[in-house]
Design an enzyme around this catalytic site. Structure first.
Site, mmCIF file in Angstrom:
data_model
loop_
_atom_site.group_PDB
_atom_site.id
_atom_site.type_symbol
_atom_site.label_atom_id
_atom_site.label_comp_id
_atom_site.label_asym_id
_atom_site.label_seq_id
_atom_site.Cartn_x
_atom_site.Cartn_y
_atom_site.Cartn_z
ATOM 1 N N HIS A 1 42.690 38.365 98.722
ATOM 2 C CA HIS A 1 42.017 37.166 99.239
ATOM 3 C C HIS A 1 42.728 36.692 100.504
ATOM 4 C CE1 HIS A 1 39.479 33.558 98.704
ATOM 5 N NE2 HIS A 1 40.534 32.841 99.058
ATOM 6 N N MET B 1 42.309 29.755 108.235
ATOM 7 C CA MET B 1 42.207 28.303 108.487
ATOM 8 C C MET B 1 42.395 28.017 109.968
ATOM 9 S SD MET B 1 44.418 26.819 105.329
ATOM 10 C CE MET B 1 44.320 27.532 103.677
ATOM 11 N N ASP C 1 42.899 33.889 103.364
ATOM 12 C CA ASP C 1 42.547 32.499 103.683
ATOM 13 C C ASP C 1 42.723 32.226 105.170
ATOM 14 O OD1 ASP C 1 41.812 31.251 101.171
ATOM 15 O OD2 ASP C 1 43.879 31.646 100.548
ATOM 16 N N HIS D 1 38.049 34.449 103.185
ATOM 17 C CA HIS D 1 37.594 33.073 102.969
ATOM 18 C C HIS D 1 37.779 32.315 104.280
ATOM 19 C CE1 HIS D 1 38.399 29.079 100.540
ATOM 20 N NE2 HIS D 1 37.309 29.009 101.285
ATOM 21 N N MET E 1 35.372 25.942 95.176
ATOM 22 C CA MET E 1 36.720 25.420 95.425
ATOM 23 C C MET E 1 37.105 24.478 94.286
ATOM 24 S SD MET E 1 37.923 26.805 98.153
ATOM 25 C CE MET E 1 39.482 25.952 97.967
ATOM 26 N N MET F 1 37.774 29.307 106.392
ATOM 27 C CA MET F 1 37.796 27.841 106.435
ATOM 28 C C MET F 1 37.858 27.446 107.906
ATOM 29 S SD MET F 1 40.330 27.395 103.193
ATOM 30 C CE MET F 1 40.847 29.102 103.288
ATOM 31 N N SER G 1 45.790 35.452 96.657
ATOM 32 C CA SER G 1 45.717 34.949 98.022
ATOM 33 C C SER G 1 47.065 35.138 98.695
ATOM 34 C CB SER G 1 45.367 33.463 98.029
ATOM 35 O OG SER G 1 45.664 32.944 99.316
ATOM 36 N N ASP H 1 38.615 29.208 93.237
ATOM 37 C CA ASP H 1 39.766 29.232 94.143
ATOM 38 C C ASP H 1 40.477 27.881 94.160
ATOM 39 O OD1 ASP H 1 41.539 29.739 96.205
ATOM 40 O OD2 ASP H 1 40.012 29.992 97.760
HETATM 41 C C1 DX5 Z 1 43.179 26.914 99.626
HETATM 42 C C2 DX5 Z 1 42.934 28.401 99.602
HETATM 43 C C3 DX5 Z 1 43.340 29.060 98.347
HETATM 44 C C4 DX5 Z 1 44.815 28.947 98.041
HETATM 45 C C5 DX5 Z 1 44.975 28.954 96.576
HETATM 46 O O1 DX5 Z 1 42.566 26.380 100.737
HETATM 47 O O2 DX5 Z 1 41.561 28.668 99.776
HETATM 48 O O3 DX5 Z 1 42.927 30.413 98.329
HETATM 49 O O4 DX5 Z 1 45.564 29.986 98.581
HETATM 50 O O5 DX5 Z 1 46.308 28.697 96.288
HETATM 51 P P1 DX5 Z 1 46.781 28.333 94.831
HETATM 52 O O6 DX5 Z 1 46.395 29.467 93.936
HETATM 53 O O7 DX5 Z 1 48.257 28.197 94.985
HETATM 54 O O8 DX5 Z 1 46.095 27.063 94.443
HETATM 55 ZN ZN ZN Z 2 40.778 30.782 99.470
#
Ligand code: DX5
Ligand code: ZN
Length: 225
Positions: free
Chosen positions: A35, A39, A37, A68, A139, A70, A10, A175
């Site tokens: 990946h 948000m 993320d 991903h 998750m 969110m 990620s 994840d």
């Molecule tokens: C959290 C993200 C993850 C995050 C994981 O909301 O969806 O993808 O980057 O980070 P680590 O591997 O540091 O837990």
């Molecule tokens: Zn993620």
């Protein structure tokens, strides 16, 4: 159906001032997927990046862009993320009232459709969606931030999802808090795509990324047995 183990770093944990180079480096270091993320500060208490940044990263690699989302709502933005070059679009089951419609929209855009479950969401939520999804993202932390502690109870959820999926060609992704220490357990429970942010990027160099990806992969392969 047995899918290969895939490591999906990620870029949430990468250096945002040089994201293109980070994407190139992490793929050179052995990442299978990248990946992404996304948000929105509404569905989760943090804001990252959107389709324009993803589009600007697309020329840096041919690797699968595993997006991903969110964000809530997700539907009005699916086309923009598809056009930006994402290959997989994962929406949260909790992000809207019409999950089946979101998944259909993703497939109609020619992309692979993923659904993600927050830690508190039971796997029964997606029982009737199994023919509409290509990937299920479990998750193992509360979404919003990198570097959190792996929630061990999620191992049982992965195991149940694995059983529910049966021989459908669905990939199971995990994840949050994935490290060489937790990778064996999640792969053993039945996931094949391992997202890792801080565990991969903490070293800050291509060689460190390579070592971390190899360590997570080796632990996953061992855990899978
Ligand atoms: C959290 C993200 C993850 C995050 C994981 O909301 O969806 O993808 O980057 O980070 P680590 O591997 O540091 O837990
Ligand atoms: Zn993620």
């Amino acid at each position: 159906m047995i899918h290969p183990i895939r490591i999906a770093p990620s870029i949430l944990a990468a250096d945002f001032s040089k994201l293109g180079q980070e994407v190139r480096d992490v793929v050179d270091a052995g990442a299978d997927w990248v990946h992404l993320d996304v948000m929105d500060g509404h569905f989760v208490p943090n804001i990252t990046f959107g389709p324009d940044i993803i589009k600007s990263l697309r020329p840096y690699t041919d690797a699968t862009f595993d997006c991903h989302l969110m964000i809530a709502p997700a539907d009005p933005f699916l086309e923009a993320f598809a056009k930006a070059g994402c290959d997989i679009l994962t929406v949260h089951a909790e992000a809207g009232p019409h999950l089946h419609r979101s998944l259909q929209t993703v497939r109609a855009l020619g992309k692979r459709a993923g659904v993600s479950l927050n830690p508190a969401t039971p796997e029964s939520t997606i029982e009737y969606m199994l023919d509409a999804v290509d990937l299920i993202l479990v998750m193992t932390v509360n979404p919003g931030f990198g570097g959190q502690k792996f929630i061990a109870e999620m191992e049982e959820k992965i195991r149940r999802i694995r059983a529910m999926v049966g021989d459908r060609p669905i990939e199971i992704e995990v994840d949050g808090g994935v490290t060489p220490e937790t990778a064996g357990a999640v792969a053993g429970a039945g996931s094949n795509v391992l997202v890792a942010g801080s565990a991969v990027f903490k070293g800050g160099s291509v060689e460190a990324y390579r070592g971390a990806i190899a360590a997570i992969r080796a632990a996953a392969e061992t855990g899978r047995g």
